[in-house]
Design a protein around this motif. Structure first.
Motif, PDB file in Angstrom:
ATOM      1  N   THR A  97     -59.934 -61.789  62.006  1.00 54.23           N
ATOM      2  CA  THR A  97     -58.967 -61.595  60.918  1.00 54.23           C
ATOM      3  C   THR A  97     -57.881 -60.609  61.329  1.00 54.23           C
ATOM      4  O   THR A  97     -56.692 -60.829  61.065  1.00 54.23           O
ATOM      5  N   TRP A  98     -58.289 -59.520  61.980  1.00 52.05           N
ATOM      6  CA  TRP A  98     -57.310 -58.535  62.446  1.00 52.05           C
ATOM      7  C   TRP A  98     -56.362 -59.161  63.465  1.00 52.05           C
ATOM      8  O   TRP A  98     -55.145 -58.903  63.438  1.00 52.05           O
ATOM      9  N   ALA A  99     -56.895 -60.000  64.314  1.00 52.81           N
ATOM     10  CA  ALA A  99     -56.041 -60.664  65.302  1.00 52.81           C
ATOM     11  C   ALA A  99     -55.045 -61.598  64.622  1.00 52.81           C
ATOM     12  O   ALA A  99     -53.875 -61.668  65.014  1.00 52.81           O
ATOM     13  N   ALA A 100     -55.507 -62.300  63.588  1.00 53.12           N
ATOM     14  CA  ALA A 100     -54.595 -63.193  62.873  1.00 53.12           C
ATOM     15  C   ALA A 100     -53.490 -62.409  62.186  1.00 53.12           C
ATOM     16  O   ALA A 100     -52.314 -62.813  62.206  1.00 53.12           O
ATOM     17  N   LEU A 101     -53.834 -61.284  61.571  1.00 45.80           N
ATOM     18  CA  LEU A 101     -52.818 -60.452  60.922  1.00 45.80           C
ATOM     19  C   LEU A 101     -51.829 -59.896  61.944  1.00 45.80           C
ATOM     20  O   LEU A 101     -50.624 -59.822  61.683  1.00 45.80           O
ATOM     21  N   ARG A 102     -52.353 -59.529  63.101  1.00 47.43           N
ATOM     22  CA  ARG A 102     -51.461 -58.991  64.128  1.00 47.43           C
ATOM     23  C   ARG A 102     -50.504 -60.053  64.629  1.00 47.43           C
ATOM     24  O   ARG A 102     -49.302 -59.800  64.800  1.00 47.43           O
ATOM     25  N   GLU A 103     -51.000 -61.264  64.805  1.00 48.89           N
ATOM     26  CA  GLU A 103     -50.122 -62.336  65.257  1.00 48.89           C
ATOM     27  C   GLU A 103     -49.107 -62.704  64.173  1.00 48.89           C
ATOM     28  O   GLU A 103     -47.950 -63.012  64.473  1.00 48.89           O
ATOM     29  N   ALA A 104     -49.528 -62.662  62.905  1.00 49.80           N
ATOM     30  CA  ALA A 104     -48.582 -62.925  61.824  1.00 49.80           C
ATOM     31  C   ALA A 104     -47.486 -61.874  61.791  1.00 49.80           C
ATOM     32  O   ALA A 104     -46.308 -62.181  61.553  1.00 49.80           O
ATOM     33  N   THR A 105     -47.862 -60.624  62.044  1.00 49.07           N
ATOM     34  CA  THR A 105     -46.864 -59.551  62.074  1.00 49.07           C
ATOM     35  C   THR A 105     -45.902 -59.740  63.235  1.00 49.07           C
ATOM     36  O   THR A 105     -44.686 -59.578  63.089  1.00 49.07           O
ATOM     37  N   ARG A 106     -46.435 -60.107  64.378  1.00 41.37           N
ATOM     38  CA  ARG A 106     -45.568 -60.380  65.533  1.00 41.37           C
ATOM     39  C   ARG A 106     -44.620 -61.536  65.245  1.00 41.37           C
ATOM     40  O   ARG A 106     -43.441 -61.490  65.616  1.00 41.37           O
ATOM     41  N   LEU A 107     -45.141 -62.557  64.586  1.00 45.27           N
ATOM     42  CA  LEU A 107     -44.311 -63.711  64.267  1.00 45.27           C
ATOM     43  C   LEU A 107     -43.176 -63.327  63.327  1.00 45.27           C
ATOM     44  O   LEU A 107     -42.029 -63.723  63.518  1.00 45.27           O
ATOM     45  N   GLN A 108     -43.493 -62.529  62.295  1.00 51.73           N
ATOM     46  CA  GLN A 108     -42.455 -62.100  61.363  1.00 51.73           C
ATOM     47  C   GLN A 108     -41.427 -61.227  62.054  1.00 51.73           C
ATOM     48  O   GLN A 108     -40.215 -61.341  61.801  1.00 51.73           O
ATOM     49  N   MET A 109     -41.868 -60.340  62.930  1.00 53.48           N
ATOM     50  CA  MET A 109     -40.931 -59.501  63.674  1.00 53.48           C
ATOM     51  C   MET A 109     -40.056 -60.351  64.583  1.00 53.48           C
ATOM     52  O   MET A 109     -38.852 -60.102  64.715  1.00 53.48           O
ATOM     53  N   ALA A 110     -40.647 -61.383  65.198  1.00 48.41           N
ATOM     54  CA  ALA A 110     -39.864 -62.251  66.075  1.00 48.41           C
ATOM     55  C   ALA A 110     -38.791 -62.988  65.287  1.00 48.41           C
ATOM     56  O   ALA A 110     -37.636 -63.095  65.726  1.00 48.41           O
ATOM     57  N   ILE A 111     -39.151 -63.507  64.097  1.00 49.70           N
ATOM     58  CA  ILE A 111     -38.158 -64.208  63.276  1.00 49.70           C
ATOM     59  C   ILE A 111     -37.056 -63.258  62.836  1.00 49.70           C
ATOM     60  O   ILE A 111     -35.868 -63.591  62.873  1.00 49.70           O
ATOM     61  N   THR A 112     -37.442 -62.061  62.414  1.00 43.98           N
ATOM     62  CA  THR A 112     -36.444 -61.081  61.974  1.00 43.98           C
ATOM     63  C   THR A 112     -35.468 -60.744  63.088  1.00 43.98           C
ATOM     64  O   THR A 112     -34.244 -60.741  62.894  1.00 43.98           O
ATOM     65  N   LEU A 113     -35.996 -60.453  64.278  1.00 41.77           N
ATOM     66  CA  LEU A 113     -35.125 -60.099  65.393  1.00 41.77           C
ATOM     67  C   LEU A 113     -34.284 -61.284  65.852  1.00 41.77           C
ATOM     68  O   LEU A 113     -33.107 -61.132  66.179  1.00 41.77           O
ATOM     69  N   ALA A 114     -34.892 -62.476  65.858  1.00 42.61           N
ATOM     70  CA  ALA A 114     -34.174 -63.648  66.350  1.00 42.61           C
ATOM     71  C   ALA A 114     -32.997 -64.011  65.452  1.00 42.61           C
ATOM     72  O   ALA A 114     -31.964 -64.496  65.932  1.00 42.61           O
ATOM     73  N   LEU A 115     -33.134 -63.806  64.146  1.00 45.25           N
ATOM     74  CA  LEU A 115     -32.069 -64.164  63.225  1.00 45.25           C
ATOM     75  C   LEU A 115     -31.020 -63.069  63.070  1.00 45.25           C
ATOM     76  O   LEU A 115     -29.988 -63.300  62.426  1.00 45.25           O
ATOM     77  N   MET A 116     -31.264 -61.904  63.633  1.00 44.61           N
ATOM     78  CA  MET A 116     -30.313 -60.801  63.485  1.00 44.61           C
ATOM     79  C   MET A 116     -28.909 -61.137  63.980  1.00 44.61           C
ATOM     80  O   MET A 116     -27.918 -60.855  63.281  1.00 44.61           O
ATOM     81  N   PRO A 117     -28.740 -61.739  65.172  1.00 45.31           N
ATOM     82  CA  PRO A 117     -27.368 -62.051  65.605  1.00 45.31           C
ATOM     83  C   PRO A 117     -26.642 -63.005  64.676  1.00 45.31           C
ATOM     84  O   PRO A 117     -25.446 -62.834  64.406  1.00 45.31           O
TER      85      PRO A 117
END
Length: 839
Positions: free
Chosen positions: A409-429
């Motif tokens: 479960t912790w691994a899934a939450l960590r991957e979800a957090t990474r995914l959200q951070m990736a989307i946030t950073l990717a859409l910034m430009p």
């Protein structure tokens, strides 16, 4: 790989059309496409075959998009019908929007007298008796009839082509309406006559009618609820009722995609439909034989999910995110049914091409790029995640091992957090390029908003809509609506706090396209699903920094840049020197909720990299010059203000009219008076009007109450090292004569007094200033007739270039040693949908 490249080539050809100021002919692109296709098919060299096919795809996209654009341009308002009354018979084609005192809707024109009307227009039906921007709206007497999609009415309309403000780095409203196929606007005159009802005229009318019925059924259960309009937007995509302050919070926290019909909502509803169909199909029988034996339950479930998604997309208004999601589901379901293996990138490329083929103007919407880019990030991250199962958790100092449920479960939450951070950073430009803002609170807000809205609020809102449509279920519908709203309300409590925090977002200037492209290349580098042979992924994220840290080039010492913003019938001018910014007038107030300070001035200042105003001048107290004052003061710090009236007293009166709290004030407030002067960055500023109270009155006219009349306007002269400006406010003939008698000097650029009214710009004044350029800030088809034809001709006869914002958009003047460069923003950003503007 070739199919994806061909899809991208087709999209590139379509994009190329939308960058043109004028549409080309179709013969050359078509012949070139056929020639390239022949080369690609007939040649024996593989590289030439690939190049030929890709070129053919790009030219096909270009030719097909240009052909459709020619057809839409031909569907236009005849010149003889511009600003004239046209008697039309029309069918309501869209969901009717409006407030207490007006209704607005899209309509299909069935017939018109005289002829020359486009097929689709936007109609506004007002109540009449407008009480000014501070007045409370009143319903008409008799009240508006119930307007439903499919109804046919006979109306007398004052018709005009679509024309909107054109400012640097601003939203192009003309492009927005053109993409929707709306080629004119009409304002109702007289009393329309209902003719008949055609509820089944077309599929779109049937869908819009269904949306109307759902909205009407939900209204009693959402009335009076703070976020009731948001729940309605989640069900039918009707966002008109959402408050402007709520949109501000959604944008600053990065959850706008959640409070509208997004791909995740449609996919979730389709999944529910598919699961239900799968369960039923395996249990139903026909003629003694199970349905699953005739057609596999998986195929039936896929078809059912597709039908549910299509129906929900129609109910949601068939917007760009909805179309993208449906096309992706269509591709996935089709490939599954025919047993054709396909990966995520192929689905995305094919869906994008289908969307653009069906609607070439879909890519003009920001949602197209944000939607497809977000899905591309999900696909890229999913490919990387697939290579590392969730139960393989890397623990420092230990080898990866099979983890218990808690660690999984912790691994899934960590991957979800990474995914959200990736989307946030990717859409910034992209967000920085389109909106000039970047949300820092987005990862945290989305972390709790995605499950709350996606799993709880949206399904519950849809169930509420279903219950509200069923007779006899008032109590369950009311209870579920209350519970759904309570969940959304308490979710918004931390969201509002995040959105109002000073660090929730930061503004970025409008960076050059090259730097934005560099940032996007960095995103691709950082998220590339395969191992990189060179460099590290964090270097890709670093490539975004130049776009965020870029600052616009300022004038040198003694130089200046002046921007006369396109604010309709009003005035707002921004002057930049080497290190300071001055704003002369703040535009008009349109209503109690809207003014040009908020709509035009602040976005331009932020896109220009301005963080504070050094000097604010409000020439006089007319609403077309001072209406945006409150918004400007609340949106940006102001060091020093000059005005011909008391700003603090005026703001107190306005606060009472608006029933609002006190406004922020400049750090220093000084009246503008003749002789007041200062120098910054090698540029001299001097007020030439009004005279001090003890110095007398305007020649030949009784002195008016201070700040109440045009004759009190501040007149500011700006002298740089190379050129000079005269900002005249709304002075008239008498004030011009007084300035001449006091030794008015020649200048290079003049902002026409009183918007070019015939009560100003006398021959003596024109002769004295000898300006080479004149700017008139006026609104299209304004009721005052500004600028007067005689004034325009007088300035032109003097040898000056006469520019007006209703025809040229915003006007930018740059003073440099090489000369005075004056340019129209519209000419710099012109696209084929802007058309030709004539006086």
């Amino acid at each position: 790989m070739f199919g994806r490249a061909a899809s991208l080539a087709y999209l590139g050809g379509a994009v190329a059309v939308h960058t043109l100021a004028e549409l080309p002919g179709l013969t050359v692109p078509l012949i070139s496409a056929v020639a390239c296709a022949c080369v690609g098919v007939l040649t024996r060299y593989s590289w030439l075959r690939i190049a030929g096919c890709l070129a053919a795809a790009a030219l096909a996209g270009f030719a097909f998009t240009a052909w459709q654009a020619h057809g839409r341009l031909a569907d236009q308002l005849a010149q003889g019908n511009v600003d004239r009354v046209v008697r039309t018979e029309l069918r309501i084609a869209g969901l009717v929007q409006g407030a207490v005192d007006r209704r607005q809707f899209e309509a299909e024109v069935l017939s018109a007298r005289p002829e020359g009307m486009p097929r689709r227009i936007r109609v506004t039906w007002g109540a009449g008796g407008w009480r000014g921007p501070y007045g409370r709206p009143r319903p008409p007497d008799p009240p508006f009839p119930e307007l439903i999609p499919g109804q046919v009415w006979r109306m007398a309309l004052v018709t005009r082509p679509v024309r909107a403000a054109i400012n640097p780095h601003a939203f192009d409203y003309e492009r927005h309406l053109f993409a929707q196929g709306l080629r004119a606007t009409g304002t109702v005159r007289g009393r329309p006559v209902f003719l008949r009802d055609e509820p089944y005229a077309s599929l779109s009318v049937m869908a819009e009618r269904a949306r109307h019925k759902v909205r009407a059924a939900m209204q009693p259960y959402l009335a009076g609820k703070r976020y009731g309009p948001v729940l309605r937007a989640l069900v039918i995509g009707d966002q008109a009722g959402v408050e402007a302050e709520d949109w501000l919070i959604f944008n600053r926290t990065g959850i706008t995609h959640l409070v509208s019909i997004s791909g995740s909502h449609i996919t979730m509803i389709a999944a529910f439909g598919g699961i239900a169909a799968f369960w039923l199909w395996r249990r139903l029988r026909w003629r003694g034989k199970a349905l699953a034996e005739r057609i596999p339950a998986q195929i039936a479930a896929a078809c059912a999910a597709l039908i549910v998604a299509w129906l929900y997309c129609l109910l949601a208004g068939w917007g760009v995110p909805a179309r993208r999601t449906f096309m992706m589901l269509l591709v996935v379901a089709g490939c599954y049914i025919v047993r054709l293996p396909i990966n995520g990138s192929r689905v995305l490329a094919l869906a994008a091409m289908i969307v653009v083929v069906l609607d070439p103007w879909a890519m003009l919407a920001s949602g197209f790029w944000l939607s497809f880019c977000a899905v591309a990030v999900l696909i890229a991250c999913g490919a990387r995640l697939a290579a590392r199962p969730l139960d393989e958790v890397e623990v420092p100092g230990q080898a990866p091992h099979r983890s218990p449920l808690l660690r999984r479960t912790w691994a899934a939450l960590r991957e979800a957090t990474r995914l959200q951070m990736a989307i946030t950073l990717a859409l910034m430009p992209i967000l920085a390029w389109i909106f000039h803002e970047v949300s820092l609170a987005s990862p945290l807000a989305n972390a709790y908003a995605i499950p709350v809205i996606g799993i709880l609020v949206t399904p519950m809102a849809l169930i509420t809509a279903a219950l509200s449509m069923m007779p006899g279920l008032d109590w369950p519908a009311a209870a579920l609506a209350w519970l759904t709203h309570q969940i959304l309300y308490w979710m918004m409590v931390p969201t509002v706090w995040l959105g109002t925090h000073p660090l929730s977002q930061f503004s970025v200037p409008a960076a050059p396209t090259a730097l934005t492209g560099l940032g996007l290349a960095g995103v691709v580098w950082a998220l590339w699903p395969r191992p990189l042979r060179f460099g590290r992924r964090w270097l890709g994220w670093a490539l975004m920094l130049p776009a965020f840290l870029w600052q616009p080039t300022r004038p040198g010492p003694g130089e200046w840049d002046l921007t006369a913003l396109d604010v309709g019938q009003g005035s707002a001018l921004v002057l930049h020197t080497a290190g300071h910014t001055l704003l002369f007038d703040v535009g008009a107030r349109r209503s109690a909720q809207s003014d040009e300070g908020q709509r035009s001035i602040l976005p331009f200042l932020r896109a220009s990299g301005v963080r504070k105003l050094d000097v604010l001048v409000v020439s006089h107290a007319d609403l077309d010059h001072a209406g945006g004052l409150r918004s400007v003061l609340e949106g940006m710090p102001v060091e020093q203000s000059y005005s011909s009236f008391s700003l603090s007293a005026w703001l107190q009166v306005e606060a009472r009219k608006l029933r609002a709290g006190p406004s922020l004030l400049p750090r220093a407030e000084v009246p503008c008076r003749y002789g007041t002067a200062w120098q910054i960055d090698g540029v001299t500023f001097e007020f030439l009007w009004p005279l001090p109270p003890a110095a007398g009155t305007t020649p030949g006219r009784k002195r008016a109450r201070p700040g109440a009349r045009n004759e009190d306007s501040c007149v500011l002269q700006v002298r740089g090292a190379h050129h000079s400006i005269l900002l005249t406010g709304d002075i008239g003939v008498a004030e011009e004569a007084a300035l001449i008698s006091r030794g008015l000097e020649a200048v290079d650029l003049v902002v026409a007094a009183h918007h070019g009214s015939k009560t100003s710009s006398t021959p003596a004044f024109i002769e004295r200033v000898r300006a080479s350029h004149v700017i008139a800030q006026v609104g299209s088809w304004n009721r005052y007739g500004h600028p007067a034809d005689t004034v325009r001709e007088a300035w032109l006869d003097s040898g000056a270039e006469f520019l007006q914002t209703d025809l040229h958009g915003a006007v930018i003047a740059r003073s440099r040693p090489e000369g005075l460069d004056v340019e129209s923003v519209l000419e710099g950003v012109r696209r084929y949908w802007h058309g030709v503007r004539t006086p």
